[in-house]
Design an enzyme around this catalytic site. Structure first.
Site, PDB file in Angstrom:
ATOM      1  N   PHE A 129       0.857  -1.184   0.000  1.00 25.51           N
ATOM      2  CA  PHE A 129       0.000   0.000   0.000  1.00 25.51           C
ATOM      3  C   PHE A 129       0.892   1.233   0.000  1.00 25.51           C
ATOM      4  O   PHE A 129       1.689   1.431   0.901  1.00 25.51           O
ATOM      5  CB  PHE A 129      -0.932   0.031   1.214  1.00 25.51           C
ATOM      6  CG  PHE A 129      -1.886   1.197   1.159  1.00 25.51           C
ATOM      7  CD1 PHE A 129      -3.087   1.106   0.456  1.00 25.51           C
ATOM      8  CD2 PHE A 129      -1.574   2.412   1.757  1.00 25.51           C
ATOM      9  CE1 PHE A 129      -3.954   2.192   0.364  1.00 25.51           C
ATOM     10  CE2 PHE A 129      -2.439   3.502   1.663  1.00 25.51           C
ATOM     11  CZ  PHE A 129      -3.630   3.386   0.970  1.00 25.51           C
ATOM     12  N   ASP A 214       9.171   2.796   1.800  1.00 26.81           N
ATOM     13  CA  ASP A 214       7.985   3.541   2.221  1.00 26.81           C
ATOM     14  C   ASP A 214       7.775   3.254   3.701  1.00 26.81           C
ATOM     15  O   ASP A 214       7.265   2.205   4.077  1.00 26.81           O
ATOM     16  CB  ASP A 214       6.777   3.092   1.375  1.00 26.81           C
ATOM     17  CG  ASP A 214       5.477   3.753   1.820  1.00 26.81           C
ATOM     18  OD1 ASP A 214       5.461   4.389   2.900  1.00 26.81           O
ATOM     19  OD2 ASP A 214       4.470   3.619   1.099  1.00 26.81           O
ATOM     20  N   LYS A 243       2.462  10.048   8.033  1.00 23.66           N
ATOM     21  CA  LYS A 243       1.618   9.726   9.199  1.00 23.66           C
ATOM     22  C   LYS A 243       2.061  10.352  10.532  1.00 23.66           C
ATOM     23  O   LYS A 243       1.606  11.423  10.864  1.00 23.66           O
ATOM     24  CB  LYS A 243       1.458   8.213   9.319  1.00 23.66           C
ATOM     25  CG  LYS A 243       0.573   7.657   8.196  1.00 23.66           C
ATOM     26  CD  LYS A 243      -0.037   6.318   8.512  1.00 23.66           C
ATOM     27  CE  LYS A 243      -1.175   5.976   7.572  1.00 23.66           C
ATOM     28  NZ  LYS A 243      -0.793   5.216   6.384  1.00 23.66           N
TER      29      LYS A 243
HETATM   30  C1  LIG Z   1      -1.040   5.420   4.889  1.00 22.64           C
HETATM   31  C2  LIG Z   1       0.041   5.012   3.984  1.00 22.64           C
HETATM   32  C3  LIG Z   1       0.291   5.719   2.786  1.00 22.64           C
HETATM   33  C4  LIG Z   1      -0.571   6.855   2.326  1.00 22.64           C
HETATM   34  O1  LIG Z   1      -0.543   7.933   3.195  1.00 22.64           O
HETATM   35  P1  LIG Z   1      -1.657   9.103   3.063  1.00 22.64           P
HETATM   36  O2  LIG Z   1      -1.169  10.140   4.025  1.00 22.64           O
HETATM   37  O3  LIG Z   1      -2.965   8.502   3.435  1.00 22.64           O
HETATM   38  O4  LIG Z   1      -1.640   9.560   1.665  1.00 22.64           O
HETATM   39  C5  LIG Z   1       1.359   5.317   2.023  1.00 22.64           C
HETATM   40  N1  LIG Z   1       2.138   4.283   2.368  1.00 22.64           N
HETATM   41  C6  LIG Z   1       1.923   3.585   3.504  1.00 22.64           C
HETATM   42  C7  LIG Z   1       2.835   2.462   3.862  1.00 22.64           C
HETATM   43  C8  LIG Z   1       0.857   3.902   4.334  1.00 22.64           C
HETATM   44  O5  LIG Z   1       0.613   3.192   5.428  1.00 22.64           O
END
Ligand SMILES: *Cc1c(COP(=O)(O)O)cnc(C)c1O
Length: 397
Positions: A129, A214, A243
């Site tokens: 994700f 990420d 986050k």
């Molecule tokens: C939540 C998340 C995203 C996206 O972040 P947003 O601030 O909602 O755009 C991307 N990568 C990972 C691993 C995430 O958990």
């Protein structure tokens, strides 16, 4: 519950939250909840942390925004802290996780072009994700997120997570970057294997490919180290975070090492990115995390939480099939109980949790959670497990 004026984009729990303090939140009716979702790994200092509130107050009365036409002290200071506490590269500020990943994707494409106009393929892992805007969505290998929005961006290809043979079958001189989450969050809290990340790093070097981690969810102290890659001893070329970085204020960041630092003026930008208000929040959060003993405590708390959940798994083998994760990022995989139903019952009993995938409950408490609050959460989870066990008993008889 539905709202006349809001798009129907979320499967929300049926409560209206009003205020919070530490690891507790209250709804409109005054009912209190233990917050083990923390706004999806965002409120890492809990709610209304006095230092965060005071730095926001101070900055708001001084300068909230001025755009990137100018320099500001908070942006320069936060960049220094992030760089020095991670891979030592240059920083770009965005406003969210998906934007941080979009930045990394553009960076990778430009990096590839400096070698060959054919070097543009970006590889990502099954069940990953990375966000919901088109670049990040094209790297998010889950049909439920992609299917309805095709065609996606060209030049993305996929491999199986934790499977080096699968990665090898996709790698070539055409690849400019590989993006992975060291711990997959959204799809069920699945940590990468150590050998996998080590081998991945080697292959990326062999093919002149940027390795992007990420850490939007697993970074920011969540796992008991500032960044999850530090557990593995494998450094990325590009690190994306968001986050927890602002402790609740929207902010994302990309840190790129020297090799990956290819942007020049007008290649990329953001109106809001790195504005003084968001950066002052980021500075406060980072300073707390870097205080002596803070991350060590996260480790201890994570160990306690995991130990207690392992006990529950032994006591409820018909309900819990697995408990996994690192630090305060823990997944409870359920056996035959829909995670959403389980989460709803937790909320009814005063515990906020997040769902991951179809069958996993994600626990992402604020990093300032207390041992006592962990104990209380365990009691609620136990009560909910008991309710499901009894329901099944009734269904059987
Ligand atoms: C939540 C998340 C995203 C996206 O972040 P947003 O601030 O909602 O755009 C991307 N990568 C990972 C691993 C995430 O958990």
């Amino acid at each position: 519950m539905q709202n006349t004026f809001l798009m129907n984009t979320y499967n929300r729990f049926s409560i209206v939250l009003d205020r919070g303090k530490g690891a507790l939140v209250w709804d409109r009716e005054g009912k209190v909840y233990l917050d083990f979702a923390a706004g999806i790994a965002v409120n890492i200092l809990g709610h209304s942390h006095p230092k965060l509130v005071s730095s926001l107050r101070k900055q708001a009365s001084r300068l909230i925004h001025c755009s990137n036409l100018y320099w500001t002290e908070p942006q320069m200071e936060l960049a220094k802290i992030l760089s020095e506490s991670s891979i030592g590269g240059k920083v770009f500020f965005a406003n969210s996780g998906t934007e941080a990943n979009e930045t990394a994707i553009k960076l990778a494409r430009k990096y590839g072009k400096t070698m060959s106009c054919e070097k543009y393929v970006i590889l990502s892992a099954n069940n990953s994700f990375h966000g919901r805007t088109y670049g990040s969505l094209s790297a998010t290998v889950q049909p439920k997120y992609q299917e309805k929005f095709t065609p996606l961006v060209d030049g993305f290809d996929y491999f199986k997570f934790n499977n080096i043979d699968s990665l090898k079958s996709k790698i070539s001189e055409k690849v400019c970057a590989v993006i992975v989450e060291p711990i997959q969050g959204e799809s069920g809290v699945v940590p990468a294997k150590n050998e996998f990340l080590k081998e991945l790093r080697k292959i990326c070097d062999e093919y002149n490919v940027l390795l992007i981690f990420d850490e939007v969810q697993c970074g920011m102290g969540r796992t008991g180290k500032l960044f999850a890659y530090q557990h593995y001893g494998v450094e990325p070329d590009v690190l994306t975070v968001a986050k927890g970085l602002g402790g609740g204020v929207p902010i994302g960041a990309v840190i790129a090492n020297e090799r990956a630092n290819v942007f020049e003026p007008s290649d990329h930008g953001s109106t809001f990115g790195g504005n003084p208000l968001a950066c002052s929040a980021g500075i406060t959060v980072m300073k707390e995390l870097l205080k002596e003993g803070f991350l060590e405590n996260v480790n201890k708390l994570g160990f306690l939480l995991k130990k207690e959940l392992d006990k529950l798994r032994k006591d409820y083998p018909q309900e819990i099939s697995d408990v996994r994760g690192i630090g305060l990022m823990i997944g409870i995989e359920l056996y035959k109980i829909p995670a959403k139903d389980f989460a709803n019952k937790c909320v009814e009993n005063g515990l906020l949790v997040a769902v991951a995938g179809n069958n996993t409950i994600r626990l992402l408490p604020p990093l300032i959670i207390t041992r006592k609050q962990i104990g209380q959460a365990i009691q609620i989870i136990k009560k909910v497990l008991e309710e499901f066990r009894n329901e099944k008993g009734i269904a059987r008889s």
